[in-house]
Design a protein around this motif. Structure first.
Motif, PDB file in Angstrom:
ATOM      1  N   GLY A   1       1.213  -1.053   0.420  1.00 29.63           N
ATOM      2  CA  GLY A   1       0.006   0.115  -0.016  1.00 29.63           C
ATOM      3  C   GLY A   1       0.944   1.093  -0.090  1.00 29.63           C
ATOM      4  N   GLN A   2       1.639   1.281   0.864  1.00 30.93           N
ATOM      5  CA  GLN A   2       2.659   2.236   0.847  1.00 30.93           C
ATOM      6  C   GLN A   2       3.400   2.685  -0.518  1.00 30.93           C
ATOM      7  OE1 GLN A   2       2.615   5.310   3.111  1.00 30.93           O
ATOM      8  NE2 GLN A   2       1.191   3.967   4.543  1.00 30.93           N
ATOM      9  N   ALA A   3       4.376   1.446  -1.437  1.00 27.60           N
ATOM     10  CA  ALA A   3       4.835   1.280  -1.908  1.00 27.60           C
ATOM     11  C   ALA A   3       4.054   1.812  -2.925  1.00 27.60           C
ATOM     12  CB  ALA A   3       5.561   0.147  -2.222  1.00 27.60           C
ATOM     13  N   THR A   4       2.484   1.567  -3.002  1.00 26.58           N
ATOM     14  CA  THR A   4       1.915   2.224  -4.087  1.00 26.58           C
ATOM     15  C   THR A   4       1.846   3.816  -4.301  1.00 26.58           C
ATOM     16  OG1 THR A   4       0.608  -0.155  -4.098  1.00 26.58           O
ATOM     17  CG2 THR A   4      -0.222   1.734  -5.249  1.00 26.58           C
ATOM     18  N   LYS A   5       1.676   3.964  -3.064  1.00 26.13           N
ATOM     19  CA  LYS A   5       1.968   5.253  -2.673  1.00 26.13           C
ATOM     20  C   LYS A   5       2.136   6.083  -3.059  1.00 26.13           C
ATOM     21  CE  LYS A   5      -2.184   4.844   0.897  1.00 26.13           C
ATOM     22  NZ  LYS A   5      -2.803   5.392   2.074  1.00 26.13           N
TER      23      LYS A   5
ATOM     24  N   LYS B   1      17.084  -4.400 -17.096  1.00 23.84           N
ATOM     25  CA  LYS B   1      17.721  -4.839 -16.560  1.00 23.84           C
ATOM     26  C   LYS B   1      19.063  -4.094 -16.134  1.00 23.84           C
ATOM     27  CE  LYS B   1      19.983  -8.504 -19.560  1.00 23.84           C
ATOM     28  NZ  LYS B   1      20.205  -9.754 -19.769  1.00 23.84           N
ATOM     29  N   GLY B   2      19.232  -3.432 -16.925  1.00 20.37           N
ATOM     30  CA  GLY B   2      20.236  -1.907 -16.580  1.00 20.37           C
ATOM     31  C   GLY B   2      19.201  -1.246 -15.572  1.00 20.37           C
ATOM     32  N   SER B   3      18.148  -0.854 -15.091  1.00 24.15           N
ATOM     33  CA  SER B   3      17.464  -0.339 -14.538  1.00 24.15           C
ATOM     34  C   SER B   3      16.966  -0.786 -12.932  1.00 24.15           C
ATOM     35  CB  SER B   3      16.295   0.646 -15.466  1.00 24.15           C
ATOM     36  OG  SER B   3      14.830   0.716 -14.707  1.00 24.15           O
ATOM     37  N   ILE B   4      16.671  -2.039 -13.530  1.00 26.93           N
ATOM     38  CA  ILE B   4      16.735  -3.110 -12.030  1.00 26.93           C
ATOM     39  C   ILE B   4      18.359  -2.668 -11.363  1.00 26.93           C
ATOM     40  CG2 ILE B   4      16.902  -5.368 -11.016  1.00 26.93           C
ATOM     41  CD1 ILE B   4      13.921  -6.013 -12.985  1.00 26.93           C
ATOM     42  N   PHE B   5      19.153  -2.601 -11.372  1.00 25.30           N
ATOM     43  CA  PHE B   5      20.663  -3.154 -10.990  1.00 25.30           C
ATOM     44  C   PHE B   5      20.789  -1.034 -10.854  1.00 25.30           C
ATOM     45  CE2 PHE B   5      24.942  -1.718 -11.034  1.00 25.30           C
ATOM     46  CZ  PHE B   5      25.632  -3.166 -10.255  1.00 25.30           C
ATOM     47  N   ASN B   6      20.397  -0.320 -11.407  1.00 24.18           N
ATOM     48  CA  ASN B   6      20.499   1.077 -10.556  1.00 24.18           C
ATOM     49  C   ASN B   6      19.204   1.442  -9.648  1.00 24.18           C
ATOM     50  OD1 ASN B   6      21.941   2.053 -12.778  1.00 24.18           O
ATOM     51  ND2 ASN B   6      19.924   2.670 -14.569  1.00 24.18           N
TER      52      ASN B   6
ATOM     53  N   GLU C   1      15.776  10.156  -9.302  1.00 23.20           N
ATOM     54  CA  GLU C   1      14.775  11.434  -8.726  1.00 23.20           C
ATOM     55  C   GLU C   1      13.352   9.973  -8.564  1.00 23.20           C
ATOM     56  OE1 GLU C   1      11.709  14.229  -8.484  1.00 23.20           O
ATOM     57  OE2 GLU C   1      13.882  13.952  -8.382  1.00 23.20           O
ATOM     58  N   ILE C   2      13.172   8.783  -9.133  1.00 24.09           N
ATOM     59  CA  ILE C   2      11.836   7.793  -9.078  1.00 24.09           C
ATOM     60  C   ILE C   2      12.028   7.851  -7.686  1.00 24.09           C
ATOM     61  CG2 ILE C   2      11.048   6.317  -8.921  1.00 24.09           C
ATOM     62  CD1 ILE C   2      11.590   6.308 -12.134  1.00 24.09           C
ATOM     63  N   MET C   3      13.069   7.182  -7.170  1.00 26.18           N
ATOM     64  CA  MET C   3      13.713   6.649  -5.736  1.00 26.18           C
ATOM     65  C   MET C   3      13.398   7.713  -3.984  1.00 26.18           C
ATOM     66  SD  MET C   3      13.397   3.307  -6.353  1.00 26.18           S
ATOM     67  CE  MET C   3      14.820   2.330  -4.572  1.00 26.18           C
TER      68      MET C   3
ATOM     69  N   ALA D   1      11.687  -1.419  -2.326  1.00 21.18           N
ATOM     70  CA  ALA D   1      11.965  -2.176  -3.983  1.00 21.18           C
ATOM     71  C   ALA D   1      10.821  -2.830  -4.319  1.00 21.18           C
ATOM     72  CB  ALA D   1      12.851  -3.745  -2.891  1.00 21.18           C
ATOM     73  N   VAL D   2       9.682  -2.589  -3.621  1.00 23.36           N
ATOM     74  CA  VAL D   2       8.619  -2.940  -4.369  1.00 23.36           C
ATOM     75  C   VAL D   2       8.363  -1.877  -5.126  1.00 23.36           C
ATOM     76  CG1 VAL D   2       5.593  -2.890  -4.206  1.00 23.36           C
ATOM     77  CG2 VAL D   2       7.307  -4.567  -2.381  1.00 23.36           C
ATOM     78  N   VAL D   3       8.675  -0.179  -5.251  1.00 23.45           N
ATOM     79  CA  VAL D   3       8.325   0.894  -5.699  1.00 23.45           C
ATOM     80  C   VAL D   3       9.227   0.818  -7.394  1.00 23.45           C
ATOM     81  CG1 VAL D   3       9.130   2.732  -6.393  1.00 23.45           C
ATOM     82  CG2 VAL D   3       7.399   2.549  -4.091  1.00 23.45           C
ATOM     83  N   GLY D   4      10.630  -0.075  -6.668  1.00 23.74           N
ATOM     84  CA  GLY D   4      11.744   0.243  -8.271  1.00 23.74           C
ATOM     85  C   GLY D   4      10.741  -1.218  -9.132  1.00 23.74           C
ATOM     86  N   LEU D   5      11.267  -2.211  -8.616  1.00 24.17           N
ATOM     87  CA  LEU D   5      10.582  -3.258  -9.459  1.00 24.17           C
ATOM     88  C   LEU D   5       9.047  -2.961  -9.689  1.00 24.17           C
ATOM     89  CD1 LEU D   5      11.503  -6.576  -7.142  1.00 24.17           C
ATOM     90  CD2 LEU D   5      12.929  -5.985  -9.177  1.00 24.17           C
ATOM     91  N   GLY D   6       8.538  -2.272  -9.933  1.00 23.44           N
ATOM     92  CA  GLY D   6       6.780  -2.065  -9.805  1.00 23.44           C
ATOM     93  C   GLY D   6       6.703  -1.126 -11.589  1.00 23.44           C
ATOM     94  N   ILE D   7       7.343  -0.181 -11.099  1.00 18.81           N
ATOM     95  CA  ILE D   7       7.616   0.584 -11.520  1.00 18.81           C
ATOM     96  C   ILE D   7       8.907   0.123 -12.747  1.00 18.81           C
ATOM     97  CG2 ILE D   7       8.860   2.571 -12.313  1.00 18.81           C
ATOM     98  CD1 ILE D   7       8.040   4.152  -9.763  1.00 18.81           C
ATOM     99  N   THR D   8       9.501  -0.636 -12.664  1.00 19.06           N
ATOM    100  CA  THR D   8      10.603  -0.914 -13.437  1.00 19.06           C
ATOM    101  C   THR D   8       9.893  -1.736 -14.802  1.00 19.06           C
ATOM    102  OG1 THR D   8      12.352  -0.735 -12.323  1.00 19.06           O
ATOM    103  CG2 THR D   8      12.833  -2.256 -14.706  1.00 19.06           C
ATOM    104  N   ALA D   9       8.668  -2.544 -14.071  1.00 17.69           N
ATOM    105  CA  ALA D   9       8.262  -3.495 -15.508  1.00 17.69           C
ATOM    106  C   ALA D   9       6.695  -2.889 -15.657  1.00 17.69           C
ATOM    107  CB  ALA D   9       7.146  -4.452 -13.917  1.00 17.69           C
ATOM    108  N   LEU D  10       6.130  -2.025 -14.559  1.00 16.32           N
ATOM    109  CA  LEU D  10       5.536  -0.644 -15.757  1.00 16.32           C
ATOM    110  C   LEU D  10       6.081  -0.230 -17.191  1.00 16.32           C
ATOM    111  CD1 LEU D  10       3.045   0.547 -15.492  1.00 16.32           C
ATOM    112  CD2 LEU D  10       3.347   2.195 -14.163  1.00 16.32           C
ATOM    113  N   VAL D  11       7.148   0.458 -16.602  1.00 21.90           N
ATOM    114  CA  VAL D  11       7.640   1.516 -17.561  1.00 21.90           C
ATOM    115  C   VAL D  11       7.891   0.191 -18.958  1.00 21.90           C
ATOM    116  CG1 VAL D  11       9.338   2.960 -17.862  1.00 21.90           C
ATOM    117  CG2 VAL D  11       7.986   3.368 -16.407  1.00 21.90           C
ATOM    118  N   TYR D  12       8.555  -0.216 -19.041  1.00 22.96           N
ATOM    119  CA  TYR D  12       9.248  -1.572 -19.780  1.00 22.96           C
ATOM    120  C   TYR D  12       8.260  -2.247 -19.840  1.00 22.96           C
ATOM    121  CZ  TYR D  12      13.944   1.319 -18.990  1.00 22.96           C
ATOM    122  OH  TYR D  12      15.202   2.314 -18.366  1.00 22.96           O
ATOM    123  N   GLY D  13       7.304  -2.655 -19.209  1.00 20.07           N
ATOM    124  CA  GLY D  13       6.755  -3.579 -19.574  1.00 20.07           C
ATOM    125  C   GLY D  13       5.169  -2.738 -20.949  1.00 20.07           C
TER     126      GLY D  13
END
Length: 325
Positions: free
Chosen positions: A27-31, A68-73, A154-156, A176-188
């Motif tokens: 919930g907090q990660a989504t917000k 993959k580079g984004s997830i590493f970042n 900036e996102i983090m 971690a949820v924010v990072g993975l979720g946003i990466t999946a959303l953006v690159y998907g």
């Protein structure tokens, strides 16, 4: 038996607490992720250009390499840095947010400047400069990952500032949820965007039904316009979010006047309209003012970045050339 039942009760209680904790984290990660909307939209709007000019079979592999580079970042570099800041130097978060907001303002203003000002290069001119495909791919991927690093930072940072005060493990899990979720959303989304014209072309040529072929042709015709709209939405979002970050940051540092003036102006306009629309109008007026201020700041930063900051970053091997995106 009673001891076993008591143990099962304890396990059930722990499971409930764990489930509640997971819900809280998500919930907090989504917000927190929603707060970074401007940078997220920009990331999605910027990335498709890095696969422009390549063979269709290389588009998805390139997107995957950048992802993959984004997830590493986000997870390996930025998440630990964010946690260290939260634990030992929380006072640095507002200035860093403002620095990121200034970057968004600069990038948004630069897009507008290069669209309407001198020095604009057409897609045909850029395509004519293509050299060795393998070397170009490597160059594009590395450039995209460097650009992603700035946007991910900036996102983090925005996400960290949006999280409630808690222990380091909660913050780490939420980020971690924010990072993975946003990466999946953006690159998907990017993967869908870059392959949409190929899907449309296949439907137009191979579709068995007239409706299928018609939809395919519509997709092919509509993608250039869609990409143009996406670019402008991303630009507007950057200026709005960047400007609002700067204004809110000034308030946190003690200068409340700009934020209060914008709030009063938005409320004054909203009160002229029916109650049902007042909330949206108040938000819209504030967003427009924030965006205009963001544009003004970004335009002011363009010569500074071009003559001082950009060359300094390139000299140490980071940052993209001004105007690359």
């Amino acid at each position: 038996m009673s001891g076993l039942l008591a143990l099962l009760d304890d396990v059930a209680a722990i499971a409930k607490v764990a489930a509640a904790s997971v819900d809280d984290v998500i919930g907090q990660a989504t917000k927190a992720g929603a707060k970074a909307a401007g940078a997220v939209i920009d990331d999605a709007a910027v990335t498709p250009k890095y696969v422009h000019g390549f063979e269709a079979k290389r588009e998805l592999p390139i997107v995957w390499r950048i992802a993959k580079g984004s997830i590493f970042n986000k997870l390996v570099i930025l998440l630990p840095v964010a946690l260290l800041l939260s634990a030992f130097a929380p006072w640095m978060i507002p200035p860093l947010l403002m620095l990121g907001g200034a970057y968004l303002c600069f990038e948004g203003a630069e897009k507008i400047w290069h669209k309407f000002g001198p020095g604009h290069h057409s897609a045909e001119e850029e395509a004519a400069a293509v050299g060795d495909p393998a070397h170009l791919e490597e160059e594009k991927v590395q450039g995209a990952i460097k650009t992603d690093f700035i946007l991910s930072a900036e996102i983090m940072t925005i996400a960290l500032a949006a999280l409630p005060e808690s222990n380091i493990w909660f913050e780490a899990a939420a980020l971690a949820v924010v990072g993975l979720g946003i990466t999946a959303l953006v690159y998907g989304s990017v993967a869908l965007i870059v392959k949409a014209d190929d899907v449309g072309l296949h439907m137009a040529n191979e579709g068995r039904l007239g409706l299928t072929r018609s939809v395919g042709r519509s997709i092919v015709r509509g993608m250039p316009g869609f990409m143009s709209v996406l670019t402008w939405v991303g630009t507007a979002a950057m200026l709005w979010v960047g400007g609002s970050i700067i204004i809110h940051g000034l308030a946190e540092l003690g200068w409340h006047t700009p934020e209060e003036m914008i709030h009063h102006a938005a409320e004054a306009v909203a009160h002229l309209l029916p109650n049902g629309a007042s909330g949206f109008v108040s938000w819209l007026v504030k967003a427009v003012i924030d965006g205009v201020l963001g544009l003004a700041l970004g335009l002011a930063l363009i010569p500074l970045v071009a003559t001082v900051i950009g060359p300094a970053l390139r000299a140490v091997g980071i940052g993209a050339k001004a105007g690359d995106h």
